[in-house]
Scaffold this motif. Structure first.
Motif, mmCIF file in Angstrom:
data_model
loop_
_atom_site.group_PDB
_atom_site.id
_atom_site.type_symbol
_atom_site.label_atom_id
_atom_site.label_comp_id
_atom_site.label_asym_id
_atom_site.label_seq_id
_atom_site.Cartn_x
_atom_site.Cartn_y
_atom_site.Cartn_z
ATOM 1 N N ARG A 132 0.851 -1.191 0.000
ATOM 2 C CA ARG A 132 0.000 0.000 0.000
ATOM 3 C C ARG A 132 0.887 1.242 0.000
ATOM 4 O O ARG A 132 1.656 1.463 0.936
ATOM 5 N N VAL A 133 0.785 2.044 -1.054
ATOM 6 C CA VAL A 133 1.659 3.213 -1.201
ATOM 7 C C VAL A 133 0.891 4.534 -1.218
ATOM 8 O O VAL A 133 1.500 5.610 -1.233
ATOM 9 N N GLY A 134 -0.420 4.499 -1.215
ATOM 10 C CA GLY A 134 -1.187 5.746 -1.245
ATOM 11 C C GLY A 134 -2.676 5.471 -1.210
ATOM 12 O O GLY A 134 -3.115 4.334 -0.981
ATOM 13 N N TYR A 135 -3.450 6.533 -1.452
ATOM 14 C CA TYR A 135 -4.906 6.440 -1.397
ATOM 15 C C TYR A 135 -5.534 7.264 -2.509
ATOM 16 O O TYR A 135 -5.000 8.304 -2.921
ATOM 17 N N ASP A 136 -6.667 6.770 -2.972
ATOM 18 C CA ASP A 136 -7.507 7.508 -3.909
ATOM 19 C C ASP A 136 -8.595 8.203 -3.087
ATOM 20 O O ASP A 136 -9.312 7.539 -2.332
ATOM 21 N N PHE A 137 -8.702 9.520 -3.225
ATOM 22 C CA PHE A 137 -9.664 10.307 -2.449
ATOM 23 C C PHE A 137 -10.813 10.738 -3.361
ATOM 24 O O PHE A 137 -10.737 11.794 -4.003
ATOM 25 N N PRO A 138 -11.904 9.959 -3.456
ATOM 26 C CA PRO A 138 -13.055 10.389 -4.253
ATOM 27 C C PRO A 138 -13.737 11.594 -3.599
ATOM 28 O O PRO A 138 -13.624 11.823 -2.385
ATOM 29 N N ARG A 139 -14.467 12.342 -4.392
ATOM 30 C CA ARG A 139 -15.119 13.544 -3.859
ATOM 31 C C ARG A 139 -16.162 13.197 -2.806
ATOM 32 O O ARG A 139 -16.243 13.841 -1.770
ATOM 33 N N TRP A 140 -16.976 12.173 -3.049
ATOM 34 C CA TRP A 140 -18.090 11.894 -2.146
ATOM 35 C C TRP A 140 -17.967 10.538 -1.458
ATOM 36 O O TRP A 140 -18.929 10.064 -0.861
ATOM 37 N N GLN A 141 -16.849 9.894 -1.524
ATOM 38 C CA GLN A 141 -16.698 8.562 -0.938
ATOM 39 C C GLN A 141 -15.489 8.518 -0.021
ATOM 40 O O GLN A 141 -14.712 9.470 0.041
#
Length: 293
Positions: A132-141
């Motif tokens: 795990r190297v990072g994260y995806d930050f969705p607008r509403w999730q």
């Protein structure tokens, strides 16, 4: 429903008790719906149930769920648990049944005790080895990890002398990839594969050794030996009698210790990037004016 403590009086109207056991009344009933007359306290009632031909599936599911509940209780829900019964179709499905709901806990226990082997260990290890190297930050999730479905924190595997073939290979490779400590007993030690394709006239099948296995660190020596755990723990007959799983308990202690050294990878939301348009340099502004003229 029939509950523990209820007394079965008859099966399909035929009484049980005395010299007649319920098993005698169930002969030939596998897969059929049967009528049980049961007594609960002072009340007597009749219920319909389906007779099973084999109860191993239910006992296995109970064992796995009890182990998972035990791990959650002992760790305050921080550590996930999954068991892989073999490295075939059933084991592949069972892995995902547990992994997809447990991998995002702070740590993970991977249990391969009694693994019957197969040939999918590489596919499972690829998922466990995802970093795990990072994260995806969705607008509403909620944030989702990248690489997707990667373990959140440290792992510990549990094995024993009944894990063999691809269970041997999985246990040894778990150590070789340094995915975490291996707890339990030395594995069975039979990794040479066969191809059951030689059929005889009487319907039987013959096999021959065809697929030997070599590791970079020990060469051929997993065959006829197995792989040693990092932490050796035996479950004695007395432990089985008392319902104690020392191997699982030591694995829990180990993963909690490792958690103190390697905290889980959780999303740390950084400051938002600046949305101010970049300023053009004087040279860039002059070049821009010439291009517009």
């Amino acid at each position: 429903l029939v509950k523990p403590g209820d007394v079965i009086l008859s099966i399909n109207g035929q009484p049980v008790g005395g010299g007649v056991t319920p098993a005698e009344r169930l002969v030939g009933q596998a897969g059929n719906e049967i009528q049980l007359t049961v007594r609960s306290g002072r009340s007597v009632r009749t219920v319909s149930v389906k007779a099973l031909g084999d109860e191993r599936g239910l006992r296995y599911r109970e064992w796995v769920e009890n182990n998972r509940r035990h791990v959650h209780e002992k760790t305050g829900g921080r550590v996930g648990y999954l068991h892989i019964p073999d490295m075939g179709v059933d084991g592949y499905a069972e892995f995902h049944r547990g992994y997809l709901v447990e991998y995002d806990r702070d740590a993970l226990l991977v249990d391969v005790r009694y693994n019957g082997g197969g040939n999918v260990s590489g596919l499972l290890l690829q998922k466990l080895a995802r970093r795990r190297v990072g994260y995806d930050f969705p607008r509403w999730q909620s944030p989702s990890p990248y690489l997707y479905e990667s373990p959140c924190g440290p792992m510990v595997a549990v094995t024993n002398e009944h894990a063999g073939s691809d269970g041997d290979i999985f246990s040894h490779t778990f150590k070789l990839l340094k995915l975490g400590p291996l707890v339990g007993k030395r594995t069975w030690g039979g990794v040479i594969g066969i191809a059951p394709r030689h059929h005889l006239a009487d319907g039987t099948v013959t096999t021959q050794p065809e697929y030997s296995f070599f590791f970079d660190d020990v060469g051929w020596r997993v065959e006829n030996y197995g792989t040693d755990p990092d932490i050796e723990v035996d479950n004695s007959p007395q432990d089985y009698r008392e319902g104690v799983d020392r191997q699982l308990d030591v694995a829990i202690q180990t993963v909690l210790r490792v958690l103190k050294e390697k905290p889980p990878h959780r999303p740390q939301r950084p400051p938002h990037p600046s949305r101010v348009p970049p300023k053009l340099s004087p040279r860039g502004q002059r070049r821009g004016r010439r291009s517009r003229s």
